[in-house]
Design a protein around this motif. Structure first.
Motif, PDB file in Angstrom:
ATOM      1  N   UNK B 204     -50.145 -35.248  55.484  1.00  0.00           N
ATOM      2  CA  UNK B 204     -50.302 -36.351  54.489  1.00  0.00           C
ATOM      3  C   UNK B 204     -50.449 -37.481  55.432  1.00  0.00           C
ATOM      4  N   UNK B 208     -53.047 -41.249  55.217  1.00  0.00           N
ATOM      5  CA  UNK B 208     -52.496 -42.740  55.434  1.00  0.00           C
ATOM      6  C   UNK B 208     -53.205 -43.320  56.630  1.00  0.00           C
ATOM      7  N   UNK B 324     -53.819 -44.000  43.969  1.00  0.00           N
ATOM      8  CA  UNK B 324     -54.408 -44.790  44.981  1.00  0.00           C
ATOM      9  C   UNK B 324     -55.775 -44.158  45.298  1.00  0.00           C
ATOM     10  N   UNK B 326     -58.963 -43.591  47.110  1.00  0.00           N
ATOM     11  CA  UNK B 326     -59.262 -43.844  48.406  1.00  0.00           C
ATOM     12  C   UNK B 326     -60.926 -44.120  48.549  1.00  0.00           C
TER      13      UNK B 326
END
Ligand SMILES: Nc1ncnc2c1ncn2[C@@H]1O[C@H](COP(=O)(O)OP(=O)(O)O)[C@@H](O)[C@H]1O
Ligand SMILES: [Mg+2]
Lengths: 232, 720
Positions: B204, B208, B324, B326
């Motif tokens: 993860x 980010x 979100x 991306x």
């Protein structure tokens, strides 16, 4: 004694265009050096090159006498180079604790990291389950710093620690930097202005347009910079 | 998850709708412990299948940042590999499973990461969508090539078809029991992996920030590789478990995971527990419909359409702030846009007409002999090109992803059948276009709220919904009745749908469409489209109404597609629902994007390629080319990771400097890359009238080099 970090005629940049035009800089073991300069001078680029994120286009980066040109950043990180990047050096969608888990790739155990981080920054302990992106700017910077504080690096690179933070928090963070310096860590601190680093740096270097302009005692440099900014 | 009052209202509305629908279609079958029990048992099994598929999607998305449209196709592929080892070569089950799930699938995932996925990093979202959809077709084509459809295959359930135990009066086979256990186990294990284990957290973390991950001492390349290995493995687990239930058929297996998109959307692509919940709602809901509801004829697919409806509702109703998305909607690449002058477009159109007229007249030697293609192939090519053209303003200029062009085309074909099917009068074409436009505007409704990935998902749901619920209505297409569409009556001519006259007519239509679109692009509408493509927020501050702009561009796009669909209807003479499926629409989108979605010329390129694949397959006749018409577009789309600009861009770049009047092209070639442009635009306030000054501001913002005589304040050529 072999210096901790030695840059020789270092050139680096983006997409074939150099931003650094031959930097020479040495940091002795246990020395704290401030790298100062205006926006766009190439300070961040210098740190990115030292930490292995950018390969030099010329010259050398040596750590403890070893040429580390082209070594991957994760290997350098495991070898003890710790960069706290500009802006917020945290993973915004991970919790505080998960951010700390990521620090264990340096080989330090999570229990020891958590213990030390929460002791140094008690506010992080209260927020361990919170996602880092929802922390305040100061708390995020503390979280980013805690990687430096808990993993015992050999060389610490700090990029504009004080940017956008309240003076109180900046003072608190620099107190921690001072403690690390006391322990004999070699530190390269990047800031735009000298005030923040006056208390901790042994030496200050001014970079403009990808070249080193001046080297001197932090207090002198601070005076010169103040004059330059006021005069300019 | 925080829900707003509007979210609650949407949920309440959905539940109310479900209740009303159930009441209206109640079958009257007895509700007893036995029937409810059986519904629950079967529903939970079905839900488990969705859960396994959807967790794969969620895990891949959270660990790689890519929504993998190919997840289902990958699972299908590994299910075939498993079948090959287990049943065709009679290997023992544990060895076959171990080899596929633990060795081959992970390796495949790593290879995929190396070859494709790592090149997708930091690319515009549209490219990521196209490449993963391309992969989906690629895997489907690969499976269809390796395992030809000429014989039936059977994947036996684990522990045989009989056996199992009684629960609530239903026999739960061991296979189904295994499926349920695996679903629960995966939900728990994956949650632990992603949040408790260091490698899961690191996966993860890479999504980010890659650079920060490497600064902590972890190697992001290895972590991404592992994430794809895991994703591929999960796909394999899902495929192997599903195959005995759905049948070992390429399309069916792939579509199960498309159905599972809805469950993943309930978990907002992040939360495994919510995804699990969504999967159960889906499975039990579907089984409830089968057990207790009866739908009239045309809606007999209603249960199969439930995932689609749920996906549509969830994407529309759930809060999105946390979703979100991306990647950036548009590549903020440095460029100067040049708006093609109308004269250039007209010249190109004329050239095209000349070429087609001479080719169809037999004046171009060799082509016909080698390709063996009659005029009918040319007709197919031009119709495909016209349908593709509908996406140029929508996706190319306004940046709105749409995987449903064939749904619009089908709607247009149906409208033509209704209004002018008997007579074949040409005005029916215009009517078809006009009637399809509102359907496009309907699709714009979600588009107002959605961007990027969610719009893509909504458009897929839209296409699948049309496929399952609209075209199947006997009042829409009565396949049994054998309704025929007459040949086209146009200006006194009667044009046979497969004849030379029709081909020339189509070519003229296409050329006129290109010129018209270029004219539109040069208008203030075109500029607004480009503005919302660049940045919706910035466009809004320029005083552009997003709702109006999107409704118009969707309407125009749908009208063009509907027009193309009507033309298709004339060629085919009869319609049937299988002509307008979601899957058939995907190559159309992909081949256009491969050509370069912002250029009308790419539509022609796409049409030519469509035909080329068919011709190559026929001429060469090699058996390994048997699935070329899906494998080809799929692989071409995947190849876009290498050339992201689209083929016609490069052709244009090479060709346009040769034209004597294109001084600018020569200059640009000399300068190498176009100069950069400002990203920020000034605050102009909301809801101002859209004046000529706004157009000029937009031009500056978009970096348009235009040949329209500019007012003194609008000198926008400064970039060169
Ligand atoms: N990712 C990048 N790509 C291209 N140029 C960059 C990039 N990052 C920085 N630069 C350029 O390199 C120069 C130095 O930037 P930087 O090292 O960030 O300066 P500083 O940290 O001293 O403010 C600037 O001119 C900047 O525009
Ligand atoms: Mg900087």
């Amino acid at each position: 004694m072999t210096p901790m970090l030695e840059l020789r005629d270092l050139r680096a940049g983006y997409g074939g265009i150099d931003v650094l035009h031959g930097i020479d800089l040495t940091i002795a073991s246990g020395e704290v050096v401030a790298l100062l300069g205006p926006n766009g001078a190439g300070k961040t680029t210098a740190l990115a090159t030292i930490s292995g994120q950018i390969s030099p286009s010329g010259g050398t980066v040596s750590l403890m006498g070893h040429n580390v040109n082209g070594v991957r950043p994760d290997r350098l990180a495991r070898a003890g180079v710790c960069l706290v990047p500009e802006g917020r050096g945290v993973f915004p969608n991970l919790t505080v604790r998960e951010n700390l888990i990521m620090s264990t790739y340096t080989g330090v155990s999570i229990s020891s990291i958590e213990e030390r981080a929460y002791e140094l920054f008690p506010r992080l302990g209260d927020r361990r389950g919170q996602t880092a992106g929802t922390l305040s700017g100061g708390e995020q910077q503390m979280l980013a710093m805690s990687r430096a504080m808990t993993t015992d690096p050999a060389l610490l690179l700090l990029d504009e620690l004080s940017m956008g933070l309240a003076p109180m928090i900046v003072a608190e963070l620099y107190e921690r930097v001072g403690e690390l310096a006391q322990k004999g860590l070699s530190i390269l601190i990047v800031e735009q202005f000298a005030q923040a680093v006056l208390g901790v740096a042994d030496r200050a270097v001014v970079m403009v347009n990808g070249e080193i302009r001046t080297v001197g005692a932090p207090a002198d440099i601070s005076r010169q910079l103040a004059e330059a900014y006021l005069g300019g | 998850m925080k829900l707003s009052p509007a979210n609650y209202a949407a949920i309440a509305l959905t539940v109310a709708g479900a209740i009303v629908m159930s009441a209206l279609n109640w079958s009257g079958r007895p509700v007893s412990v036995a029937t409810v029990g059986s519904m629950l048992v079967v529903g939970v099994t079905l839900g488990s299948i969705y859960a396994v598929s959807a967790s794969g999607l969620v895990v891949v998305y959270t660990t790689t940042g890519v929504f993998n449209f190919a997840q289902g196709a990958m699972g299908m592929y590994w299910a075939f590999v498993y079948w090959e080892l287990r049943f065709n070569r009679n290997w023992p089950a544990p060895i076959a499973i171990g080899l596929v799930v633990l060795v081959m699938a992970p390796l495949g995932g790593v290879v995929l990461d190396r070859l494709v996925m790592r090149r997708l990093r930091g690319t515009p979202l549209v490219l990521q969508l196209m490449v993963t959809v391309g992969l989906m077709l690629g895997f489907m084509g690969l499976a269809a090539t390796q395992w030809k459809g000429d014989r039936g295959r059977n994947a036996q359930p684990f522990f045989g078809r009989s056996g199992g135990f009684e629960l609530l009066g239903v026999n739960v086979t061991w296979h189904r029991f295994t499926t349920i256990c695996v679903a629960v186990l995966l939900a728990v294990l994956l949650r632990l992996l992603l949040h408790r284990s260091r490698i899961g957290v690191a996966m993860r973390a890479v999504v980010d920030s890659r650079s920060l991950t490497s600064l902590t001492g972890a190697n992001p390349e290895i972590i991404s590789g592992l994430a794809w290995a895991l994703g591929s493995s999960l796909a394999a687990v899902a495929g192997i478990l599903i195959a005995p239930e759905s049948g070992l058929v390429v399309e069916l297996l792939t579509l199960v995971v498309v159905d599972a998109f809805a469950a993943a959307a309930v978990g907002r692509l992040q939360s495994l527990p919510l995804t699990f919940l969504g999967a159960m709602v889906l499975g039990i809901g579907q089984q409830f419909m089968r057990s207790f509801l009866d739908f009239p004829g045309g809606f007999s697919n209603a249960d199969r359409a439930l995932p689609t409806i749920l996906l549509f509702v969830v994407v529309l109703a759930l809060p999105q702030a946390k979703l979100h998305v991306r990647g950036t909607a548009s590549a903020a690449s440095a460029r100067i846009r040049r708006v093609t002058p109308l004269s250039d477009a007209a010249l190109g159109g004329l050239a095209l007409i000349v070429v087609v007229v001479s080719w169809s007249g037999g004046l171009v030697p060799f082509v016909d002999e080698w390709t063996g293609t009659g005029v009918n192939r040319g007709v197919t090519m031009m119709i495909t090109a016209i349908i593709m053209l509908s996406l140029v303003p929508l996706t190319g200029w306004a940046g709105q992803v749409n995987f449903a062009p064939l749904a619009f085309a089908g709607f247009g074909a149906v409208m033509f059948l209704k209004v002018a099917g008997d007579s074949g009068q040409a005005w029916g074409l215009l009517m078809a276009a006009l009637l399809t436009a509102p359907v496009g505007a309907l699709m714009a409704l979600p588009a107002v709220r959605l961007q990027g990935l969610y719009l893509a998902l909504a458009s897929m749901a839209f296409a699948r919904g049309f496929e399952l619920l609209f075209f199947t209505q006997s009042s829409v297409i009565d396949s049994g009745a054998g309704e025929r569409i007459a040949s086209l009556h146009f200006a006194g001519w009667q044009l046979d749908g497969r004849g030379r006259g029709y081909l020339i007519f189509l070519t003229v239509v296409f050329a006129a469409g290109v010129v018209g679109l270029i004219a539109l692009k040069r208008s203030r509408y075109g500029r607004r489209w480009m503005a919302i493509h660049d940045s919706e927020a910035a466009a809004a501050t320029l005083g552009i109404s997003l709702v109006e702009t999107k409704v118009i561009v969707f309407g125009i796009s749908a009208a063009i597609a509907g027009f193309g669909g009507a033309l298709f209807g004339i060629q085919q003479a009869t319609l049937n629902p299988s002509q307008f499926t979601l899957l058939l629409g995907l190559p159309i989108v992909l081949l256009l994007v491969v050509g370069g979605v912002a250029y009308p010329a790419a539509a022609l390129f796409g049409g030519v390629n469509t035909i080329l694949f068919i011709v190559i397959k026929e001429r060469l006749g090699w058996s390994w080319l048997s699935a070329l018409e899906i494998l080809g577009p799929g692989l071409m789309a995947v190849a876009m990771v290498v050339n992201t600009r689209g083929a016609v861009t490069d052709m244009g770049r090479a060709f346009s400097p040769l034209l004597p009047w294109r001084q600018d092209a020569r200059e640009q070639l000399r300068l190498g890359h176009a100069s950069s442009r400002e990203d920020e635009i000034g605050e102009l306030g909301l809801d101002r009238p859209f004046t000529r000054d706004h157009v000029n501001d937009l031009d500056k913002h978009l970096g348009i080099v235009d040949l329209i005589p500019a007012t003194p304040s609008a000198e926008s050529r400064g970039g060169l």
